[in-house]
Scaffold this motif. Structure first.
Motif, PDB file in Angstrom:
ATOM      1  N   ALA A  96       3.989  -1.154   5.690  1.00 42.04           N
ATOM      2  CA  ALA A  96       5.011  -0.726   4.737  1.00 42.04           C
ATOM      3  C   ALA A  96       4.566   0.528   3.987  1.00 42.04           C
ATOM      4  O   ALA A  96       5.358   1.461   3.771  1.00 42.04           O
ATOM      5  N   ALA A  97       3.286   0.560   3.578  1.00 41.96           N
ATOM      6  CA  ALA A  97       2.771   1.749   2.895  1.00 41.96           C
ATOM      7  C   ALA A  97       2.793   2.950   3.829  1.00 41.96           C
ATOM      8  O   ALA A  97       3.133   4.069   3.417  1.00 41.96           O
ATOM      9  N   ALA A  98       2.452   2.739   5.099  1.00 37.95           N
ATOM     10  CA  ALA A  98       2.467   3.831   6.070  1.00 37.95           C
ATOM     11  C   ALA A  98       3.870   4.395   6.227  1.00 37.95           C
ATOM     12  O   ALA A  98       4.060   5.617   6.318  1.00 37.95           O
ATOM     13  N   ALA A  99       4.869   3.518   6.268  1.00 38.39           N
ATOM     14  CA  ALA A  99       6.243   3.983   6.415  1.00 38.39           C
ATOM     15  C   ALA A  99       6.666   4.832   5.218  1.00 38.39           C
ATOM     16  O   ALA A  99       7.294   5.886   5.371  1.00 38.39           O
ATOM     17  N   ALA A 191      -0.927   7.600   8.415  1.00 41.48           N
ATOM     18  CA  ALA A 191       0.348   6.894   8.345  1.00 41.48           C
ATOM     19  C   ALA A 191       1.012   6.835   9.715  1.00 41.48           C
ATOM     20  O   ALA A 191       1.519   5.790  10.129  1.00 41.48           O
ATOM     21  N   ARG A 192       1.003   7.971  10.437  1.00 43.74           N
ATOM     22  CA  ARG A 192       1.664   7.973  11.730  1.00 43.74           C
ATOM     23  C   ARG A 192       0.956   7.045  12.721  1.00 43.74           C
ATOM     24  O   ARG A 192       1.606   6.292  13.448  1.00 43.74           O
ATOM     25  N   TRP A 193      -0.352   7.064  12.732  1.00 43.37           N
ATOM     26  CA  TRP A 193      -1.074   6.201  13.663  1.00 43.37           C
ATOM     27  C   TRP A 193      -0.893   4.726  13.297  1.00 43.37           C
ATOM     28  O   TRP A 193      -0.791   3.867  14.165  1.00 43.37           O
ATOM     29  N   ARG A 194      -0.836   4.463  12.004  1.00 50.20           N
ATOM     30  CA  ARG A 194      -0.582   3.074  11.583  1.00 50.20           C
ATOM     31  C   ARG A 194       0.805   2.617  12.046  1.00 50.20           C
ATOM     32  O   ARG A 194       0.990   1.456  12.459  1.00 50.20           O
ATOM     33  N   LEU A 195       1.795   3.515  12.019  1.00 59.72           N
ATOM     34  CA  LEU A 195       3.143   3.163  12.456  1.00 59.72           C
ATOM     35  C   LEU A 195       3.214   2.960  13.965  1.00 59.72           C
ATOM     36  O   LEU A 195       3.957   2.099  14.450  1.00 59.72           O
ATOM     37  N   GLU A 196       2.445   3.760  14.720  1.00 64.55           N
ATOM     38  CA  GLU A 196       2.422   3.566  16.171  1.00 64.55           C
ATOM     39  C   GLU A 196       1.885   2.171  16.499  1.00 64.55           C
ATOM     40  O   GLU A 196       2.377   1.497  17.415  1.00 64.55           O
ATOM     41  N   LEU A 197       0.872   1.731  15.764  1.00 66.09           N
ATOM     42  CA  LEU A 197       0.358   0.378  15.948  1.00 66.09           C
ATOM     43  C   LEU A 197       1.400  -0.661  15.529  1.00 66.09           C
ATOM     44  O   LEU A 197       1.567  -1.689  16.182  1.00 66.09           O
ATOM     45  N   ALA A 198       2.098  -0.385  14.423  1.00 60.88           N
ATOM     46  CA  ALA A 198       3.087  -1.338  13.916  1.00 60.88           C
ATOM     47  C   ALA A 198       4.214  -1.561  14.921  1.00 60.88           C
ATOM     48  O   ALA A 198       4.732  -2.675  15.047  1.00 60.88           O
TER      49      ALA A 198
END
Length: 415
Positions: A96-99, A191-198
Motif C-alpha cells: 500500500a505504501a509503495a502504491a 516502490a515500482r519493484w515492490r509493486l511488481e512483486l505485489a
C-alpha cells in the motif's frame, strides 16, 4: 497509506466523504477533515533527510513519524511516514505504501536530474543486493506488465511468495547511504519493484493495491477481448448482464457459469447466458478505453437486449462503462454499482429519469483512494446505498457471493 495518497491529489471533498472512517482509523481531526491536502508537490522537494528519520531502527520510527504527521500535517511528514511503511515486513502494508509513493514519484523519470545521481542510485541498489537474485526475473518486468502475463484472480505458478526479511534487507541497504539528491529516485525504484512483486502476490488484497496504480500494458499485436456475436436473433425478454472493471477481462466472475453470475441468476433469471461471448472490454486504465467500451456496449445492447436492460451490474470502472452507455441512451431500469469510482459519469447517471441505482461498496476502499477517485455517490432519490457493515480491504469483495450472503446485500438492496 491510500488515504495519504488521496490527500496528495488535492481533493478536499474526496477526503471529507470518508472523514468518519478516517477518524476511526486513527487520523487526527485536522487530517481527516480534508483541510490538509497537498496538490502539485514537487517530487524532488517532498522528501526529508533520510538519515534523520531512523528508518533502520527497529520499527523504523513509524510511531514517531505517525504522531508528527497528525500533529503537523505537512507533505514532508506524510512522505516520511510512507517511506517508513514501505520498509515494513508486512506484505499488505508495504504494498500500500509503495502504491502511494509510486503515484507521488511517477513523474520522476521526466525531471531534470543529473545523470551522475542516476548512476549512483542504480549502483547503490544493485551493488548492495546480491541476495535479491530470486526476485530479479520480477524486477526485469519493469516498466510494465501485460494483462495476460498474470492470472490476477489466481496467480498460480507465477506467484512470488513474500519474503519479509529479504524485503526489509533490501530496503535497509537502499536507504542506508541515500543522499538528498537521489532520495526520490531510490524511493521511486523501490516502490515500482515492490509493486511488481505485489502483482504476483498470492494475496488478493496485495495484488489489488498494485492494480490500482499500475495500468495494464498493451503489447504489440496483442488481441483484445473477442467481439460478441452479431446478427444473431435477439433475446425477446428484457436482459440483465454484468460488466467487469479494469484488469477484469482476465477474471471470470462475471461470465456465465462462474461464481457471481451463478449466484445472481436465481435473483435475475434473465442474466445474459446465451451461447457466444458476453460483453467485455479491454480493461485499460484509460479514459479513452472506457469511452470506447461505453459506445460498444450501446451497440451490444441494441442487438442483444432490444427491449432494454432490467439490471446492469458494473464492477469498479465497469460501473463507469455502464453509466456512459446509459447516458448515451441504452435503456437501463436498474444500475448496480460494485465498488465503482464516483466519476462525473456516475454523478450524472443517478439523475437520469426512470433509472434506479444500487450502490454497493466497502465502507473504506483503499484501492479507490490509491486511484485518487471519490467513493461516495451523492444522495439522490434514485440511489440506494449499501455500505458493508464489516470493514474489508478487498476491492473485489462486492462481487464475491460469500460476502453478499454475510452482508445480506440482496435484502438490503431490494434486489
Amino acid at each position: 497509506m491510500s488515504a495519504l495518497s488521496m490527500m496528495f491529489s488535492g481533493d478536499r471533498e474526496g477526503v471529507r466523504d470518508v472523514a468518519a472512517e478516517l477518524g476511526s482509523m486513527g487520523f487526527s481531526e485536522p487530517l481527516s477533515s480534508g483541510e490538509h491536502v497537498w496538490p502539485d508537490v514537487h517530487p524532488l522537494e517532498q522528501f526529508p533527510d533520510f538519515q534523520e528519520q531512523g528508518y533502520r531502527e527497529e520499527g523504523r520510527n513509524r510511531l514517531g513519524l505517525w504522531q508528527r504527521l497528525n500533529e503537523e500535517p505537512q507533505p514532508r511528514s506524510a512522505s516520511a511516514f510512507l517511506v517508513a511503511v514501505l520498509g515494513s515486513g508486512l506484505e499488505r502494508e508495504s504494498a500500500a505504501a509503495a502504491a502511494a509513493l509510486w503515484r507521488q514519484t511517477e513523474t520522476i523519470d521526466r525531471l531534470p536530474v543529473d545523470g551522475f545521481y542516476i548512476r549512483q542510485a542504480w549502483h547503490d541498489l544493485i551493488h548492495w543486493w546480491p541476495n535479491m537474485a530470486p526476485w530479479f526475473p520480477v524486477l526485469g518486468a519493469f516498466p510494465g506488465v501485460a494483462p495476460g502475463s498474470i492470472d490476477l484472480d489466481d496467480p498460480g505458478s507465477s506467484a512470488v511468495p513474500w519474503d519479509p526479511e529479504l524485503w526489509t534487507e533490501a530496503f535497509d541497504r537502499a536507504i542506508r547511504r541515500v543522499d538528498p539528491p537521489i532520495a526520490p529516485i531510490i524511493v521511486h525504484w523501490l516502490a515500482r519493484w515492490r509493486l511488481e512483486l505485489a502483482l504476483r502476490s498470492p494475496d488478493r488484497v496485495t495484488r489489488s493495491f498494485a492494480m490500482a496504480v499500475l495500468p495494464p500494458v498493451e503489447q504489440p499485436g496483442e488481441a483484445g477481448p473477442p467481439v460478441p456475436p452479431r446478427g444473431s436473433s435477439p433475446t425477446a425478454a428484457t436482459v440483465s448482464t454484468m460488466i467487469h472493471g479494469t484488469w477484469g477481462w482476465e477474471g471470470d466472475w462475471w461470465r456465465p457459469g462462474h461464481d457471481f453470475h451463478t449466484f445472481m441468476t436465481p435473483h435475475r433469471p434473465n442474466l445474459y447466458k446465451r451461447r457466444g461471448t458476453p460483453f467485455g472490454w479491454n480493461g485499460r486504465y484509460k479514459d479513452g478505453a472506457r469511452r470506447k467500451a461505453g459506445n460498444e456496449f450501446l451497440e451490444w445492447a441494441a442487438e442483444q437486449a432490444p427491449n432494454g436492460l432490467q439490471t446492469l451490474f458494473g464492477h469498479s470502472y465497469g460501473g463507469e462503462v455502464a453509466s456512459r452507455a446509459a447516458l448515451l441512451g441504452t435503456p437501463v431500469n436498474e444500475l448496480v454499482l460494485l465498488s465503482t469510482p464516483v466519476t462525473k459519469h456516475i454523478r450524472a447517471v443517478v439523475s437520469l429519469p426512470g433509472i434506479q441505482v444500487v450502490d454497493v461498496r466497502l465502507r473504506f476502499d483503499p484501492v479507490l483512494f490509491l486511484a485518487r477517485t471519490r467513493q461516495r455517490v451523492p444522495q439522490h432519490p434514485n440511489v440506494k446505498e449499501v455500505l458493508f457493515d464489516k470493514w474489508r480491504l478487498d476491492h473485489g469483495a462486492t462481487h464475491r457471493p460469500n460476502i453478499w450472503v454475510e452482508e445480506d446485500v440482496i435484502s438490503r438492496s431490494g434486489l
